[in-house]
Design a protein around this motif. Structure first.
Motif, PDB file in Angstrom:
ATOM      1  N   SER A   1       5.582   5.405 -23.231  1.00  0.00           N
ATOM      2  CA  SER A   1       4.276   5.096 -23.631  1.00  0.00           C
ATOM      3  C   SER A   1       4.152   3.551 -23.766  1.00  0.00           C
ATOM      4  N   ALA A   2       2.908   2.959 -23.665  1.00  0.00           N
ATOM      5  CA  ALA A   2       2.623   1.527 -23.996  1.00  0.00           C
ATOM      6  C   ALA A   2       3.256   1.157 -25.381  1.00  0.00           C
ATOM      7  N   ASN A   3       3.241   1.747 -26.136  1.00  0.00           N
ATOM      8  CA  ASN A   3       3.738   1.442 -27.405  1.00  0.00           C
ATOM      9  C   ASN A   3       5.244   1.772 -27.645  1.00  0.00           C
ATOM     10  N   ASN A   4       5.894   1.990 -26.706  1.00  0.00           N
ATOM     11  CA  ASN A   4       7.246   2.357 -26.377  1.00  0.00           C
ATOM     12  C   ASN A   4       7.758   3.566 -27.034  1.00  0.00           C
ATOM     13  N   LEU A   5       6.978   4.420 -26.962  1.00  0.00           N
ATOM     14  CA  LEU A   5       7.509   5.897 -27.611  1.00  0.00           C
ATOM     15  C   LEU A   5       8.195   6.549 -26.236  1.00  0.00           C
ATOM     16  N   ALA A   6       9.102   7.143 -26.349  1.00  0.00           N
ATOM     17  CA  ALA A   6       9.628   7.817 -25.207  1.00  0.00           C
ATOM     18  C   ALA A   6       8.882   9.480 -25.305  1.00  0.00           C
ATOM     19  N   SER A   7       8.835   9.967 -24.159  1.00  0.00           N
ATOM     20  CA  SER A   7       8.350  11.249 -24.120  1.00  0.00           C
ATOM     21  C   SER A   7       9.372  12.349 -24.628  1.00  0.00           C
ATOM     22  N   ILE A   8       8.915  13.282 -25.014  1.00  0.00           N
ATOM     23  CA  ILE A   8      10.009  14.528 -25.307  1.00  0.00           C
ATOM     24  C   ILE A   8       9.200  15.876 -24.649  1.00  0.00           C
ATOM     25  N   PHE A   9       9.827  16.510 -23.898  1.00  0.00           N
ATOM     26  CA  PHE A   9       9.211  17.635 -23.201  1.00  0.00           C
ATOM     27  C   PHE A   9       9.602  18.862 -23.706  1.00  0.00           C
ATOM     28  N   ILE A  10       8.838  19.466 -24.532  1.00  0.00           N
ATOM     29  CA  ILE A  10       9.290  20.459 -25.350  1.00  0.00           C
ATOM     30  C   ILE A  10       9.066  21.721 -24.531  1.00  0.00           C
ATOM     31  N   SER A  11      10.013  22.822 -24.642  1.00  0.00           N
ATOM     32  CA  SER A  11       9.845  23.887 -24.023  1.00  0.00           C
ATOM     33  C   SER A  11       9.317  25.142 -25.005  1.00  0.00           C
ATOM     34  N   SER A  12       8.920  26.189 -24.458  1.00  0.00           N
ATOM     35  CA  SER A  12       8.499  27.429 -25.533  1.00  0.00           C
ATOM     36  C   SER A  12       9.813  28.212 -25.765  1.00  0.00           C
ATOM     37  N   LYS A  13      10.783  27.889 -25.113  1.00  0.00           N
ATOM     38  CA  LYS A  13      12.264  28.866 -25.265  1.00  0.00           C
ATOM     39  C   LYS A  13      12.617  28.598 -26.942  1.00  0.00           C
ATOM     40  N   ASN A  14      12.859  29.539 -27.441  1.00  0.00           N
ATOM     41  CA  ASN A  14      13.333  29.322 -28.865  1.00  0.00           C
ATOM     42  C   ASN A  14      14.949  29.533 -28.946  1.00  0.00           C
ATOM     43  N   LEU A  15      15.531  28.687 -29.254  1.00  0.00           N
ATOM     44  CA  LEU A  15      16.917  28.726 -29.196  1.00  0.00           C
ATOM     45  C   LEU A  15      17.926  29.800 -30.108  1.00  0.00           C
ATOM     46  N   PRO A  16      17.456  29.726 -31.382  1.00  0.00           N
ATOM     47  CA  PRO A  16      17.952  30.771 -32.140  1.00  0.00           C
ATOM     48  C   PRO A  16      17.808  32.423 -31.633  1.00  0.00           C
ATOM     49  N   GLU A  17      16.422  32.635 -31.266  1.00  0.00           N
ATOM     50  CA  GLU A  17      15.953  33.815 -30.792  1.00  0.00           C
ATOM     51  C   GLU A  17      16.821  33.873 -29.574  1.00  0.00           C
ATOM     52  N   MET A  18      17.091  33.160 -28.692  1.00  0.00           N
ATOM     53  CA  MET A  18      18.024  33.447 -27.552  1.00  0.00           C
ATOM     54  C   MET A  18      19.273  33.781 -27.817  1.00  0.00           C
ATOM     55  N   PHE A  19      19.992  33.089 -28.848  1.00  0.00           N
ATOM     56  CA  PHE A  19      21.257  33.520 -29.504  1.00  0.00           C
ATOM     57  C   PHE A  19      21.171  34.854 -30.035  1.00  0.00           C
ATOM     58  N   HIS A  20      20.310  35.283 -30.744  1.00  0.00           N
ATOM     59  CA  HIS A  20      20.367  36.387 -31.298  1.00  0.00           C
ATOM     60  C   HIS A  20      20.065  37.624 -30.302  1.00  0.00           C
ATOM     61  N   ARG A  21      19.429  37.366 -28.974  1.00  0.00           N
ATOM     62  CA  ARG A  21      19.507  38.177 -28.033  1.00  0.00           C
ATOM     63  C   ARG A  21      20.546  38.427 -27.339  1.00  0.00           C
ATOM     64  N   GLY A  22      21.687  37.528 -27.518  1.00  0.00           N
ATOM     65  CA  GLY A  22      22.851  37.830 -26.837  1.00  0.00           C
ATOM     66  C   GLY A  22      23.271  36.572 -25.826  1.00  0.00           C
ATOM     67  N   VAL A  23      22.407  35.579 -25.728  1.00  0.00           N
ATOM     68  CA  VAL A  23      22.724  34.499 -24.928  1.00  0.00           C
ATOM     69  C   VAL A  23      23.851  33.638 -25.476  1.00  0.00           C
ATOM     70  N   GLN A  24      25.010  33.294 -24.826  1.00  0.00           N
ATOM     71  CA  GLN A  24      26.141  32.698 -25.486  1.00  0.00           C
ATOM     72  C   GLN A  24      26.613  31.416 -24.444  1.00  0.00           C
ATOM     73  N   THR A  25      25.717  30.952 -23.772  1.00  0.00           N
ATOM     74  CA  THR A  25      26.035  30.014 -22.702  1.00  0.00           C
ATOM     75  C   THR A  25      26.599  28.804 -23.468  1.00  0.00           C
ATOM     76  N   PRO A  26      27.394  27.897 -23.038  1.00  0.00           N
ATOM     77  CA  PRO A  26      27.988  26.492 -23.505  1.00  0.00           C
ATOM     78  C   PRO A  26      26.660  25.817 -23.549  1.00  0.00           C
ATOM     79  N   THR A  27      25.782  25.704 -23.034  1.00  0.00           N
ATOM     80  CA  THR A  27      24.653  24.919 -22.936  1.00  0.00           C
ATOM     81  C   THR A  27      23.709  25.228 -24.379  1.00  0.00           C
ATOM     82  N   LEU A  28      23.518  26.547 -24.437  1.00  0.00           N
ATOM     83  CA  LEU A  28      22.877  26.928 -25.696  1.00  0.00           C
ATOM     84  C   LEU A  28      23.652  26.643 -26.952  1.00  0.00           C
TER      85      LEU A  28
END
Length: 371
Positions: A202-229
């Protein structure tokens, strides 16, 4: 009671007269179609895209913003020899899921079209850097303002060669002459429409952060075990220790506006933890996701980033869903309603019933989209 009965009669009439339309409307209402990680339907996507171009305060033209790509050409015999040498040494429980799957390294010439998209749709970019392992794209001379950065220029020799993108990403701030503000791309991420600099900073030098609806702890508890997660969860643990806040959301799998100084700040705060995973030649279960989690959220905590929406279509190029996305991307482009970006990801080689000519289909779409 009468109005309810009338409504059911109307639905019954619709079902009898036109069953396909009945079922289409039913499923669109109860199971809205989405190709993004925002968790919204197509109508909302369109509203987000339209609104993203409203009320942008123009950023000063003399503030440079660079672009950084990471890339590998797995058809290179020298790279193949190194890969075969080190993949045979892989052992232990720390090697991440699909970390050695060749799909992680397959070169479909996506980088050519991703660079072409940057040049076409982000003409204000100052310079483009391609970080790679002693390789040079054959088409490099077609474009101006691009430098190739070898791993040896930025990564400590003791960690080379590496086939771990998390390790490579940990050293992006070391790129010589890199601007303070830069945008990080994987080579399978594509800008889909013209975007102003303000979409990223932005013009006041704030970077954009694009947030997803994915919930990381919930994905882990569902059994997702990828290195990225796991790397993202480790990053969030470190941030919680520093700032005493809890983040649960992933970021949208697209480009990432970053600040070089905050990269250095992350190293100062967590150097011990970072150096613990750097020896992982392939993605491991104790990695840290610096470029796509730790640094963006640290920028947010430090008041240097603000939430912004990026509509990004995310799909597996080997899946049938990819074909649907290709058609939709082409249609939306004709209507001047393209998303901000899309990610044509190659997950792994274990997908059941993949599209047999998935590579040719991808390249045909990219050639048509960016012609």
């Amino acid at each position: 009671m009468k109005s309810l009965l009338d409504r059911y009669k109307k639905k019954a009439k619709k079902f009898i007269q036109n069953p396909p339309i009945f079922f289409r409307d039913y499923f669109n209402k109860h199971y809205p179609l989405t190709h993004t990680e925002l968790g919204v339907d197509e109508a909302t996507e369109s509203a987000f895209i339209a609104y993203s171009g409203v009320n942008n305060v123009t950023t000063a033209g003399n503030v440079p913003v660079d672009v950084v790509f990471t890339w590998v050409d797995n058809t290179d015999p020298a790279w193949q020899a190194k890969y075969q040498k080190y993949v045979q040494q892989v052992s232990g429980d720390n090697v991440g899921q699909f970390a050695t799957d060749i799909a992680r390294f397959d070169n479909h010439n996506e980088l050519y079209y991703s660079v072409k998209a940057v040049k076409k749709y982000l003409p204000w970019v100052n310079h483009v850097y391609i970080v790679t392992d002693n390789q040079v794209p054959s088409w490099l001379s077609e474009f101006d303002g691009i430098s190739v950065v070898d791993h040896r220029q930025i990564i400590d020799e003791q960690y080379l060669p590496t086939f771990n993108s998390h390790v490579i990403e940990a050293f992006l701030h070391k790129i010589p002459n890199l601007s303070e503000n830069f945008i990080y791309f994987n080579d399978d991420v594509f800008v889909a429409r013209a975007l102003p600099k303000e979409h990223f900073f932005s013009a006041n030098n704030l970077a954009s952060i694009f947030i997803s609806s994915k919930n990381l702890p919930e994905m882990f508890h569902r059994g997702v075990q990828t290195p990225t997660l796991l790397a993202s969860l480790k990053s969030l643990e470190l941030l919680a220790r520093l700032h005493h806040h809890t983040v649960t959301n992933a970021l949208v799998h697209t480009y990432y506006p970053l600040m070089r100084s905050v990269y250095e700040q992350a190293w100062q705060a967590f150097e011990g933890e970072i150096r613990q995973f750097l020896p992982n030649r392939f993605r491991g279960n104790n990695d840290i996701n610096m470029a796509t989690c730790l640094v963006p959220w640290l920028m947010y905590y430090e008041g240097k980033a603000a939430e912004r929406i990026d509509v990004c279509y995310y799909f597996n190029i080997r899946s049938r869903k990819a074909l649907t996305c290709y058609d939709k991307l082409e249609r939306l482009k004709r209507l001047d309603a393209s998303p901000h970006s899309f990610c044509a990801n190659d997950f792994n080689t274990e997908l059941k019933n993949p599209v047999p000519d998935y590579r040719e289909r991808l390249l045909t779409m990219l050639e048509s989209y960016y012609k």
